[in-house]
Design an enzyme around this catalytic site. Structure first.
Site, PDB file in Angstrom:
ATOM      1  N   LYS A 188       0.874  -1.172   0.000  1.00  0.00           N
ATOM      2  CA  LYS A 188       0.000   0.000   0.000  1.00  0.00           C
ATOM      3  C   LYS A 188       0.913   1.223   0.000  1.00  0.00           C
ATOM      4  O   LYS A 188       1.465   1.602   1.026  1.00  0.00           O
ATOM      5  CB  LYS A 188      -0.866  -0.075   1.262  1.00  0.00           C
ATOM      6  CG  LYS A 188      -2.055   0.853   1.308  1.00  0.00           C
ATOM      7  CD  LYS A 188      -1.624   2.243   1.343  1.00  0.00           C
ATOM      8  CE  LYS A 188      -2.473   3.319   1.771  1.00  0.00           C
ATOM      9  NZ  LYS A 188      -1.913   4.566   1.228  1.00  0.00           N
ATOM     10  N   GLU A 264       8.815   1.327  11.339  1.00  0.00           N
ATOM     11  CA  GLU A 264       9.947   2.258  11.178  1.00  0.00           C
ATOM     12  C   GLU A 264       9.335   3.644  11.228  1.00  0.00           C
ATOM     13  O   GLU A 264       8.655   4.052  10.286  1.00  0.00           O
ATOM     14  CB  GLU A 264      10.635   2.054   9.824  1.00  0.00           C
ATOM     15  CG  GLU A 264      11.218   0.686   9.581  1.00  0.00           C
ATOM     16  CD  GLU A 264      12.448   0.416  10.397  1.00  0.00           C
ATOM     17  OE1 GLU A 264      13.073   1.387  10.871  1.00  0.00           O
ATOM     18  OE2 GLU A 264      12.782  -0.758  10.576  1.00  0.00           O
ATOM     19  N   CYS A 299      13.887  10.295   7.247  1.00  0.00           N
ATOM     20  CA  CYS A 299      13.616   9.887   8.636  1.00  0.00           C
ATOM     21  C   CYS A 299      14.824  10.093   9.534  1.00  0.00           C
ATOM     22  O   CYS A 299      14.681  10.488  10.680  1.00  0.00           O
ATOM     23  CB  CYS A 299      13.154   8.440   8.677  1.00  0.00           C
ATOM     24  SG  CYS A 299      14.314   7.300   7.928  1.00  0.00           S
ATOM     25  N   GLU A 398       9.079  15.960  15.576  1.00  0.00           N
ATOM     26  CA  GLU A 398       9.616  15.800  14.231  1.00  0.00           C
ATOM     27  C   GLU A 398       8.915  16.771  13.269  1.00  0.00           C
ATOM     28  O   GLU A 398       7.691  16.840  13.240  1.00  0.00           O
ATOM     29  CB  GLU A 398       9.381  14.370  13.746  1.00  0.00           C
ATOM     30  CG  GLU A 398       9.977  14.124  12.383  1.00  0.00           C
ATOM     31  CD  GLU A 398       9.648  12.739  11.833  1.00  0.00           C
ATOM     32  OE1 GLU A 398       8.483  12.322  11.939  1.00  0.00           O
ATOM     33  OE2 GLU A 398      10.560  12.098  11.298  1.00  0.00           O
TER      34      GLU A 398
END
Ligand code: NAD
Length: 494
Positions: A188, A264, A299, A398
């Protein structure tokens, strides 16, 4: 790379894309589509199928049947290897086409995308193809009247949910080990970066992967992602994306069949620069690119710069100088250092973080605003905010955009305390000539990856994975294989 070839590819229209289920391109069951906007100019690039729960269930059923009848899992390892190697070759042969398509969809600068996307994906698929016939079961140290065998079996159906920042690279991190071990997969992609993954999956079919072993369903996370997460027929979910979605996936698993969930997630990675760094100019350059490449949509981006107070002003000025020299703009130009922000939503979110940072006492040294608005695309000047307090929003949350927060420290202990002061535990770095201090930092900073005297660039031979709220399990290296196998004991009385 040749600019004229890139320009020729970008001039081609992108045909609307459909799901890939049981080896066929199929539209959404209700005919729904969604517009794909290019972040380069904000214009409609093409459409993809807006998947329904029905579509996702059809893809899962296809993957289940493919796994259960052994059309892939029961092929001899050498046969699986040959197909995966061919797939890697095809990705490489079509690298520029894939990279340009991906950049038109997600906005990453092409100079980075060509290596990080098809280049890395081909390397990853090849790595696991080469590994698959070198992985053995075990014989346990049993008493002599029994034989204890430990088999390594594929898990079954893998659901893989992928973000938008590096779809091909991250997709391959999941697909490589999952397919090498004989699993079937339902992939997906992100709403804002699905095109290159659909094309990559088509190349897998061309390489000989049997129909149904790899299915791709596009659409909204809250619809098709949720259906995948809640399915009773999916055995393991592997995910890269935000913590908020990761949390949901754990809930889906708990509410359904308690499938394994590997996450993750995000980061707020500290880049710690000591006064005794071997080369401060090099450290400044790497610190700037360590946060700003792909416009900070990485990331492991080194988004918190922690600088020893004695060199703070001089070092931050050097980082600012490198930053001001970065060319932001058309991601398909080879001269561009930083491409576009993936979506307007993300751009607004980034700007919101800058506003909050200022309200909380931060000082803008470079950037801080949207640029190139006249293009219709989503661009932001790389932004350095100094004087960021340890508990400020910019130090804790973040951004996932081109915003660097700078904080100074006086002692090693203070640097470690600051480094460990967020819920994220993904990556970090320390710059020092002192070997002992370097090793102490590796031990003391609680992350999945620590760099010493560099930032980023770790290749496929080493794991990448966060701990804490940055996730669990890891991608890359042979360690990733553990996510895609069950160990089964055979206890045999002799
Ligand atoms: P996101 O969580 O918004 O989306 C990721 C994927 O999850 C998309 O495919 C989306 O459609 C799907 N999704 C969304 N809602 C869902 C739901 N309710 N159920 C199931 N699926 C759903 O993340 P993003 O904005 O695409 O990516 C950015 C995030 O990814 C950042 O936090 C970044 O740090 C993280 N990331 C982590 C790594 C890593 O290796 N640790 C690598 C790249 C990106």
């Amino acid at each position: 790379m040749d600019q004229s070839k890139i320009d020729a590819l970008r001039a081609q229209p992108v045909t609307p894309q459909m799901h890939l289920i049981e080896g066929l391109s199929v539209p959404a069951s209700d005919g729904g589509t969604m517009d794909i906007l290019s972040p380069i100019d904000g214009q409609v690039l093409t459409q993809v199928a807006r998947g329904t729960a029905h579509d996702m269930n059809a893809a899962i059923a296809s993957a289940r049947a493919a796994f259960d009848d052994g059309r892939w899992a029961n092929q001899p390892p050498a046969a699986r290897k040959k197909i995966l190697m061919k797939w890697a070759d095809l990705i490489e042969a079509n690298a520029l086409e894939l990279a340009v398509l991906g950049v038109r969809d997600n906005g990453t600068e092409i100079s980075m995308a060509i290596k990080a996307e098809p280049g890395s994906a081909a390397g990853t698929i090849r790595y696991y193809a080469e590994a698959l016939d070198k992985i053995y079961g075990e014989i346990a140290a049993t008493p002599s009247d029994v034989l204890g065998l430990i088999h390594k079996e594929p898990v079954g159906v893998v659901g893989a949910i992928i973000p938008w920042n590096f779809p091909m690279m991250i997709g391959a991190w999941k697909l490589g080990p999952a397919l090498a071990m004989g699993n079937s997969v339902v992939l997906k992609p992100s709403e804002t970066a699905s095109l290159s993954l659909i094309r990559m999956a088509e190349l897998a079919l061309e390489a000989g992967l049997p129909a149904g072993v790899l299915n791709v369903v596009t659409g909204e996370g809250a619809v098709v992602g949720e259906t995948l997460g809640l399915s009773m027929d999916v055995d393991v979910l592997v995910f890269t994306g935000s913590g908020a979605t990761g949390r949901r996936l754990m809930e889906y698993a708990a509410r359904s069949n308690m499938k394994r969930v590997y996450l993750e997630l995000g980061g707020k990675s500290p880049n710690i620069v000591f006064a005794d760094a071997p080369n401060l100019d090099e450290a400044a350059k790497v610190a700037a690119f360590g946060i700003f490449r792909n416009s900070g949509q990485v990331c492991v981006a080194g988004s918190r710069l922690l600088v020893e107070a004695s060199i703070h002003d001089e070092f931050v000025a050097a980082v600012a100088k490198v930053t001001l020299g970065m060319r932001v703009g058309d991601p398909l130009s080879l001269d561009t250092h930083l491409g576009a922000i993936n979506s307007e939503t993300q751009l607004k979110q980034n700007l919101g973080f800058v506003e909050t940072a200022q309200a909380e006492g931060g000082e803008i040294m470079t950037g801080g605003a949207r640029i190139l608005a006249e293009t219709g695309g989503y661009y932001m000047a790389p932004t350095i905010v100094t004087n960021v307090k340890a508990d400020a929003t910019l130090a804790q949350k973040e951004v996932f955009g081109p915003v660097l927060g700078v904080t100074s420290f006086d002692t090693d202990d203070e640097a470690i305390r600051l480094a460990n002061s967020t819920v994220y535990r993904l990556a970090g770095a320390a710059w020092t000539s002192n070997l002992s201090r370097a090793h102490k930092m590796v031990r003391a900073v609680r992350t999945g990856v620590m760099h010493i005297n560099t930032y980023g660039g770790a290749d496929g031979t080493v794991p990448l994975g966060g701990v804490g709220q940055s996730g669990n399990g890891s991608d890359k290296s042979l360690h990733a294989i553990d996510k895609y196998i069950n160990v089964k004991t055979a206890w045999i009385k002799l």
